[in-house]
Enzyme design. Structure first.
Site, PDB file in Angstrom:
ATOM      1  N   LYS A 137       0.824  -1.226   0.000  1.00 24.45           N
ATOM      2  CA  LYS A 137       0.000   0.000   0.000  1.00 24.45           C
ATOM      3  C   LYS A 137       0.851   1.266   0.000  1.00 24.45           C
ATOM      4  O   LYS A 137       0.621   2.170  -0.777  1.00 24.45           O
ATOM      5  CB  LYS A 137      -0.833   0.046   1.281  1.00 24.45           C
ATOM      6  CG  LYS A 137      -2.196  -0.491   1.164  1.00 24.45           C
ATOM      7  CD  LYS A 137      -3.098  -0.107   2.322  1.00 24.45           C
ATOM      8  CE  LYS A 137      -2.530   0.028   3.691  1.00 24.45           C
ATOM      9  NZ  LYS A 137      -2.195  -1.134   4.459  1.00 24.45           N
ATOM     10  N   ARG A 140      -9.608   2.249   9.123  1.00 25.93           N
ATOM     11  CA  ARG A 140      -9.290   0.864   9.510  1.00 25.93           C
ATOM     12  C   ARG A 140     -10.357   0.245  10.383  1.00 25.93           C
ATOM     13  O   ARG A 140     -10.229  -0.915  10.759  1.00 25.93           O
ATOM     14  CB  ARG A 140      -8.010   0.838  10.331  1.00 25.93           C
ATOM     15  CG  ARG A 140      -6.809   1.019   9.518  1.00 25.93           C
ATOM     16  CD  ARG A 140      -5.631   0.535  10.297  1.00 25.93           C
ATOM     17  NE  ARG A 140      -4.487   1.196   9.764  1.00 25.93           N
ATOM     18  CZ  ARG A 140      -3.256   0.759   9.869  1.00 25.93           C
ATOM     19  NH1 ARG A 140      -3.003  -0.335  10.531  1.00 25.93           N
ATOM     20  NH2 ARG A 140      -2.269   1.415   9.357  1.00 25.93           N
ATOM     21  N   ARG A 142      10.754  -6.071   5.074  1.00 25.68           N
ATOM     22  CA  ARG A 142      10.532  -4.641   4.800  1.00 25.68           C
ATOM     23  C   ARG A 142      11.556  -3.738   5.483  1.00 25.68           C
ATOM     24  O   ARG A 142      11.883  -3.934   6.652  1.00 25.68           O
ATOM     25  CB  ARG A 142       9.118  -4.269   5.266  1.00 25.68           C
ATOM     26  CG  ARG A 142       8.830  -2.783   5.198  1.00 25.68           C
ATOM     27  CD  ARG A 142       7.379  -2.488   5.186  1.00 25.68           C
ATOM     28  NE  ARG A 142       6.767  -2.538   6.509  1.00 25.68           N
ATOM     29  CZ  ARG A 142       5.475  -2.295   6.727  1.00 25.68           C
ATOM     30  NH1 ARG A 142       4.670  -2.032   5.711  1.00 25.68           N
ATOM     31  NH2 ARG A 142       4.989  -2.347   7.947  1.00 25.68           N
ATOM     32  N   ARG A 168      11.470  -0.916  10.583  1.00 24.52           N
ATOM     33  CA  ARG A 168      10.580  -0.157  11.470  1.00 24.52           C
ATOM     34  C   ARG A 168      10.568  -0.766  12.862  1.00 24.52           C
ATOM     35  O   ARG A 168      10.607  -1.977  13.009  1.00 24.52           O
ATOM     36  CB  ARG A 168       9.157  -0.171  10.888  1.00 24.52           C
ATOM     37  CG  ARG A 168       8.855   1.074  10.101  1.00 24.52           C
ATOM     38  CD  ARG A 168       7.560   1.002   9.376  1.00 24.52           C
ATOM     39  NE  ARG A 168       6.434   0.523  10.173  1.00 24.52           N
ATOM     40  CZ  ARG A 168       5.184   0.452   9.707  1.00 24.52           C
ATOM     41  NH1 ARG A 168       4.926   0.815   8.472  1.00 24.52           N
ATOM     42  NH2 ARG A 168       4.217   0.000  10.464  1.00 24.52           N
ATOM     43  N   ARG A 212      -1.036  -6.671  14.325  1.00 28.50           N
ATOM     44  CA  ARG A 212      -1.597  -5.791  13.285  1.00 28.50           C
ATOM     45  C   ARG A 212      -2.376  -6.602  12.254  1.00 28.50           C
ATOM     46  O   ARG A 212      -3.437  -6.187  11.792  1.00 28.50           O
ATOM     47  CB  ARG A 212      -0.488  -4.981  12.598  1.00 28.50           C
ATOM     48  CG  ARG A 212       0.288  -4.101  13.559  1.00 28.50           C
ATOM     49  CD  ARG A 212       0.820  -2.826  12.959  1.00 28.50           C
ATOM     50  NE  ARG A 212       1.668  -2.967  11.802  1.00 28.50           N
ATOM     51  CZ  ARG A 212       2.966  -3.304  11.825  1.00 28.50           C
ATOM     52  NH1 ARG A 212       3.556  -3.565  12.982  1.00 28.50           N
ATOM     53  NH2 ARG A 212       3.660  -3.371  10.717  1.00 28.50           N
TER      54      ARG A 212
HETATM   55  P1  ADP Z   1       0.937  -0.992   8.986  1.00 22.97           P
HETATM   56  O1  ADP Z   1       0.032  -0.854   7.785  1.00 22.97           O
HETATM   57  O2  ADP Z   1       2.130  -1.838   8.727  1.00 22.97           O
HETATM   58  O3  ADP Z   1       0.200  -1.397  10.221  1.00 22.97           O
HETATM   59  P2  ADP Z   1       1.026   1.910   9.251  1.00 22.97           P
HETATM   60  O4  ADP Z   1       2.220   2.702   8.893  1.00 22.97           O
HETATM   61  O5  ADP Z   1      -0.189   2.083   8.410  1.00 22.97           O
HETATM   62  O6  ADP Z   1       1.541   0.425   9.290  1.00 22.97           O
HETATM   63  O7  ADP Z   1       0.596   2.200  10.779  1.00 22.97           O
HETATM   64  C1  ADP Z   1       1.517   2.117  11.829  1.00 22.97           C
HETATM   65  C2  ADP Z   1       0.783   2.256  13.152  1.00 22.97           C
HETATM   66  O8  ADP Z   1       0.137   3.540  13.213  1.00 22.97           O
HETATM   67  C3  ADP Z   1      -0.342   1.256  13.378  1.00 22.97           C
HETATM   68  O9  ADP Z   1       0.122   0.043  13.910  1.00 22.97           O
HETATM   69  C4  ADP Z   1      -1.219   2.021  14.387  1.00 22.97           C
HETATM   70  O10 ADP Z   1      -0.640   1.991  15.686  1.00 22.97           O
HETATM   71  C5  ADP Z   1      -1.127   3.446  13.862  1.00 22.97           C
HETATM   72  N1  ADP Z   1      -2.210   3.725  12.885  1.00 22.97           N
HETATM   73  C6  ADP Z   1      -2.038   4.049  11.589  1.00 22.97           C
HETATM   74  N2  ADP Z   1      -3.231   4.239  10.982  1.00 22.97           N
HETATM   75  C7  ADP Z   1      -4.173   4.018  11.921  1.00 22.97           C
HETATM   76  C8  ADP Z   1      -5.596   4.041  11.923  1.00 22.97           C
HETATM   77  N3  ADP Z   1      -6.306   4.344  10.824  1.00 22.97           N
HETATM   78  N4  ADP Z   1      -6.243   3.751  13.079  1.00 22.97           N
HETATM   79  C9  ADP Z   1      -5.563   3.471  14.193  1.00 22.97           C
HETATM   80  N5  ADP Z   1      -4.233   3.408  14.267  1.00 22.97           N
HETATM   81  C10 ADP Z   1      -3.514   3.686  13.152  1.00 22.97           C
END
Ligand code: ADP
Length: 224
Positions: free
Chosen positions: A17, A93, A132, A164, A175
């Protein structure tokens, strides 16, 4: 100039993504709004808000809806997003986030053009996540198989490319489990309310991008 676009991109962690959203944002000249990137930047800046988000992120837990929704609302109200659109990556999400986004977009008169779901199996997602690597400055995504040209220095900005902090096995599993439970139902939600297209996340990044652009442009063509 190419027309702007308003998109939501769904897809399990590891589907690519982030990579594809960056490319789509360049293609359509719209901001890439990644909630994960916004939170990581706040953590790095050491802001009050970053301190709150860090705890959740380290554990692979979702940041509470109220915080995330506020962040997205603020970002989508900025001039670039209002003028040309946006690519939403990592939001919504949860069902509450999807409802809140819908309300926001109706209120602002900014309907979505399309929702795309990047499909990948859980097994392949796990393999990709373990490999990654990410630029700690500009968030460009690499992998142990697709490295920067020089050591672990970002090709794009010269930043350090690292794993990360939340790409530990435990946080990844949490996740992915949250994605299955909370985000997968949004595929049906978007199919019922707006149009949703599923795109296979397999092949080279260029092949996946071509599939996505075709689906977006076909949709806009149908709308005239
Ligand atoms: P990934 O898709 O690998 O989980 P992201 O970079 O999208 O990684 O998100 C990293 C972290 O940021 C998530 O694990 C969460 O803690 C927080 N986060 C990101 N987007 C959201 C969201 N829409 N709702 C809640 N937490 C979020």
């Amino acid at each position: 100039m190419v027309r702007g676009v308003r998109l939501v991109i769904l897809g399990r962690q590891g589907a690519g993504k982030g990579t594809q959203c960056m490319r789509l944002a360049r293609h359509y000249v719209v901001p890439h709004v990644s909630t994960g990137d916004i939170f990581r930047a706040s953590v790095k800046a050491g802001s009050e808000f970053g301190i709150q988000a860090e705890e959740y992120m380290q554990a692979g837990k979702l940041v509470p809806d109220a915080i995330v929704i506020g962040v997205v609302r603020e970002r989508l109200c900025q001039r670039d997003a209002k003028a040309r659109g946006f690519i939403l990556d990592g939001f919504p999400r949860t069902a509450d986030q999807a409802e809140a986004l819908d309300e926001m977009l109706v209120a602002e008169g900014m309907p979505l053009d399309l929702t795309l779901d990047l499909e990948i199996s859980e097994e392949d997602a796990l393999t990709r996540l373990a490999a990654r690597r990410v630029c700690s400055t500009c968030a460009t995504i690499y992998s142990t198989a697709r490295r920067p040209a020089i050591d672990w220095t970002c090709d794009n900005c010269g930043g350090e490319v690292v794993q990360r902090h939340d790409d530990t096995e435990e946080a990844i599993c949490k996740r992915l489990a949250d994605y299955n439970e909370l985000t997968t139902p949004l595929i049906e939600w978007y199919t019922e309310r707006h149009s949703l297209v599923q795109i296979g996340a397999y092949g080279t990044p260029d092949e996946v991008l071509t599939r996505m652009v075709r689906a977006i442009d076909a949709r806009r063509c149908n709308e005239g």
